[in-house]
Enzyme design. Structure first.
Site, short mmCIF file in Angstrom:
data_model
loop_
_atom_site.label_atom_id
_atom_site.label_comp_id
_atom_site.label_asym_id
_atom_site.label_seq_id
_atom_site.Cartn_x
_atom_site.Cartn_y
_atom_site.Cartn_z
N GLU A 8 1.16 -0.87 -0.27
CA GLU A 8 0.18 -0.16 0.03
C GLU A 8 0.70 1.54 -0.17
O GLU A 8 0.35 2.51 0.89
CB GLU A 8 -0.90 -0.14 1.05
CG GLU A 8 -2.03 -1.32 1.15
CD GLU A 8 -3.33 -0.90 2.15
OE1 GLU A 8 -2.69 -0.53 3.47
OE2 GLU A 8 -3.90 -1.57 2.32
N ASP A 55 -8.61 -8.64 4.26
CA ASP A 55 -7.84 -7.66 4.92
C ASP A 55 -8.86 -7.72 6.54
O ASP A 55 -9.72 -7.00 5.84
CB ASP A 55 -7.96 -6.87 4.62
CG ASP A 55 -7.67 -5.01 4.99
OD1 ASP A 55 -7.06 -5.52 6.12
OD2 ASP A 55 -7.83 -3.83 4.68
N GLU A 73 -12.54 -2.45 12.44
CA GLU A 73 -12.25 -1.31 11.10
C GLU A 73 -13.41 -1.80 10.14
O GLU A 73 -14.00 -1.06 9.17
CB GLU A 73 -10.58 -1.54 10.23
CG GLU A 73 -10.92 -1.12 8.69
CD GLU A 73 -10.01 -0.87 8.29
OE1 GLU A 73 -8.62 -1.55 8.67
OE2 GLU A 73 -9.69 -0.53 6.54
#
Ligand code: GCV
Length: 701
Positions: free
Chosen positions: A308, A387, A415
């Protein structure tokens, strides 16, 4: 400091505080922390503390004599270090040495983090292999409450299953314009930094360290793996880390730093960060030495590289073993460890290219390197190949690197599981994940692999992203404290029942009230599965709003460079990851899972769309069609949130008003959000498939 006491309110110490305790331990370091805890407890609840660090064997001899002549003079609790206690004969006053008593249990020797708990003849004893074990033993006594001081307890030996039990903070020094101060943080700012400077509220940090120490966490990485401007913590701002390490050390916690792979360039002024360049190796060695000069028990580095946008060895045509090893060699002389993340994938992929599967990436990058990492490298692998989704397969990397030390990475911060606005108790998810057996029933499970019981016998550990911030309840949602608590407890022993952990947390936090405990079960037990029901179905993943990752967006990541797609059209949905016709990801598992996932007949329902593209009319093993399952679970999910909210309302007056107010407000948001999820997901699949709900419920065609 105005933070909530979480699971360590003074009342949790009442049973211990009412006892006469004899503590045989030094007055420094972690033992000092234990002494302070007991001192606070006895002064609040009327007990006494006698300490003796001079001649424990004499003290024990004296006790043995008292046992004969005046048993009433014996203390109620004896706690100490094995080395101090065994000199005087029986390790536990009140108990003659026997083949089944604590002496026998400790004969095998205790590691520094181990302890033995026993109760005999009215005396509760904690014998530890070192100060850390003493701290963990103290908190075991606290968790048991009054139960630690009644009847007999046959000697129990407690050892952590994992040697590395770590929390990773994604804290930035400054507020990031998009990510805020804590990346994926849902509980306010960083407790470590305010406006780029160390948080002056050191008490707050110490309170956090105390909470972590009480659940056995022994390592903390203090800054974000997306390092950014915090790279300077390694050099000019090392003082910040020294101060944090001082606080954490007292609670048995080693401090780690996330470092940028490009540091030799950005901090060192070199023209390269090539891991095979001698100047780069020398720079890292010097940087590490400088850290250890000031923090002799520093844990090591955590690294996100080639991921990323973070710099990494690929820039120099090197692989990740080259990258990790240059750091490992800098740390090795000092006993430090590199935690090197396996979260490496192409985040600039073309959605038109159906041959690239993000789920394959970590395995493809890392398994060829098995055996090439130095001994002080631990490769840290997210639990799933994508993820931290509410439901995804377990990462096959964890079963494919026997010659590498592996750590499982979990996400305590929510998240993708409601962002600490939704009640989502994750202990059950982690229990299921850590109990997954990649080689089938006869093989070890993920917790076992991390603990060094896998085929190669290499020990890694378990790490997770922390969920705390400056919020007065630490975690935004007060009930999200249970996730932090459950993480510590499961990482200590993954075989613990996650619902028993929930009860334990509830009792410590809210007191020994059966109704509250039962009410909290109604609100929280199974809430992870409720969340799964009203969000993305059957393991399809990532139907979230891009960027924020909160709330529904069925096609949010469908045409995105991040590589997370569901391929839903008017006929069907799911990602074909089979070997026969798909991306081949299913082939990354050992048997029996490779075949289990490959076949439509045997693939578990909850992961069906993770592995297969099927028509909406495909009948699940449960007997309903895919599209009907989507409708049913989304209606049920909302009904379950309604029921959970009602259960919380019944606790009115039994939980503190400030907690009640916060939880109520968040439950209202959870209900709103769950309805939004239900209506968007159901409508989207009704419109695509044209197949109505069998039960004619309200959808919006
Ligand atoms: C720290 C996900 C998150 C990122 C996070 C990344 C990681 O992609 O959305 O915010 O970055 O995981 O684990 O490195």
């Amino acid at each position: 400091m105005t933070a909530h006491a979480a699971w360590l309110p003074p009342a949790a110490f009442a049973p211990l505080g009412a006892q006469r305790t004899l503590l045989l331990a030094d007055d420094d370091g972690v033992a000092r922390t234990v002494r302070d805890e007991v001192t606070r407890a006895v002064s609040a609840f009327g007990g006494t503390l006698r300490t003796d660090d001079d001649a424990p064997s004499l003290v024990l001899a004296e006790l043995a004599a008292a046992e004969r002549s005046a048993p009433e003079a014996l203390p109620d609790v004896v706690a100490g270090l094995l080395e101090d206690a065994v000199g005087g004969g029986s390790a536990v006053p009140g108990e003659a040495a026997s083949s089944s008593g604590p002496d026998a249990v400790v004969d095998a020797g205790l590691e520094p983090e181990d302890f033995v708990l026993a109760r005999s003849g009215g005396v509760t004893a904690v014998l530890a292999g070192g100060p850390h074990g003493l701290l963990y033993g103290l908190h075991e006594v606290v968790r048991r409450g009054a139960g630690a001081f009644v009847g007999e307890i046959a000697a129990e030996r407690h050892s952590p299953a994992q040697s590395l039990r770590m929390l990773d903070h994604w804290d930035n020094l400054h507020v990031h314009p998009v990510m805020g101060q804590v990346e994926r943080g849902y509980a306010g700012g960083s407790i470590f930094w305010v406006d780029g400077e160390p948080n002056p509220d050191r008490e707050r940090i110490a309170a956090y360290a105390r909470l972590l120490g009480s659940i056995g966490v022994n390592a903390v990485a203090v800054n974000n793996v997306n390092v950014g401007s915090a790279a300077v913590l390694l050099t000019e701002r090392l003082g910040d880390v020294v101060d944090l390490a001082d606080i954490f050390r007292a609670h048995g916690i080693a401090t780690y730093l996330s470092v940028s792979f490009a540091s030799p360039v950005h901090l060192g002024g070199l023209d390269t960060a090539d891991p095979l360049d001698e100047r780069v190796a020398a720079w890292w060695a010097d940087a590490a030495s400088a850290v250890y000069e000031r923090i002799p028990d520093f844990g090591g580095f955590l690294v996100k590289a080639d991921s990323e946008g973070q710099p990494g060895p690929f820039t120099y045509g090197r692989d990740h073993a080259d990258g990790a090893n240059v750091l490992a060699r800098a740390l090795a002389p000092h006993g430090g460890t590199v935690l090197w993340r396996a979260f490496v994938y192409n985040h600039t992929q073309d959605w038109r290219d159906r041959s690239t599967d993000r789920a394959r990436a970590a395995f493809d990058h890392f398994t060829p390197l098995d055996g090439k990492f130095d001994d002080n490298v631990v490769v840290q692998v997210k639990h799933g190949p994508l993820d931290f989704q509410v439901r995804e397969a377990v990462s096959p990397v964890l079963a494919a690197m026997p010659r590498t030390r592996l750590a499982v990475e979990l996400q305590v911060t929510q998240e993708y599981t409601g962002q600490q606005k939704h009640v989502c108790y994750l202990g059950e998810q982690w229990s299921e994940l850590l109990g997954f057996r990649p080689w089938g029933e006869a093989g070890t499970d993920l917790a076992g692999i991390a603990a060094g019981h896998g085929p190669g016998g290499r020990r890694g550990g378990i790490a997770a992203v922390s969920n705390v911030g400056t919020d007065e309840f630490w975690t935004g949602h007060p009930l999200a404290q249970a996730n932090l608590y459950a993480f510590g407890r499961l990482v200590w022993d993954a075989s613990l029942d996650p619902l028993a952990i929930l009860d334990e947390w509830a009792t410590l936090t809210f007191g020994a009230d059966d109704d509250v405990r039962a009410g909290l079960r109604e609100v929280m037990a199974g809430s992870w599965l409720t969340y799964e029901k009203y969000t993305a179905p059957l393991g399809v993943c990532f139907m979230v709003t891009p960027g924020t990752h909160y709330g529904p967006s069925v096609d949010g990541y469908e045409y995105s460079p991040w590589g997370t797609y569901h391929f839903a059209d008017r006929e069907g949905i799911g990602v074909d990851r089979t070997v026969a016709t798909g991306t081949g990801f299913a082939g990354q598992y050992p048997e029996p899972w490779r075949s289990t996932y490959e076949s439509l007949e045997t693939c578990p329902d909850e992961l069906l769309l993770f592995f297969h593209h099927v028509p909406y009319t495909h009948v699940l093993r449960s007997g309903v069609t895919v599209v009907q399952h989507i409708y049913d679970t989304h209606f049920e999910g909302v009904e379950e949130v309604e029921a959970r909210a009602a259960a919380w309302e019944r606790l009115e007056g039994r939980v503190p008003a400030d907690v009640d107010a916060r939880v109520r407000a968040l439950l209202a948001e959870q209900l709103r959000s769950a309805r939004e999820w239900r209506d968007q997901v159901n409508t989207s699949f009704l419109r695509r498939s044209g197949i109505p709900d069998e039960r004619g419920r309200t959808i919006f065609p």
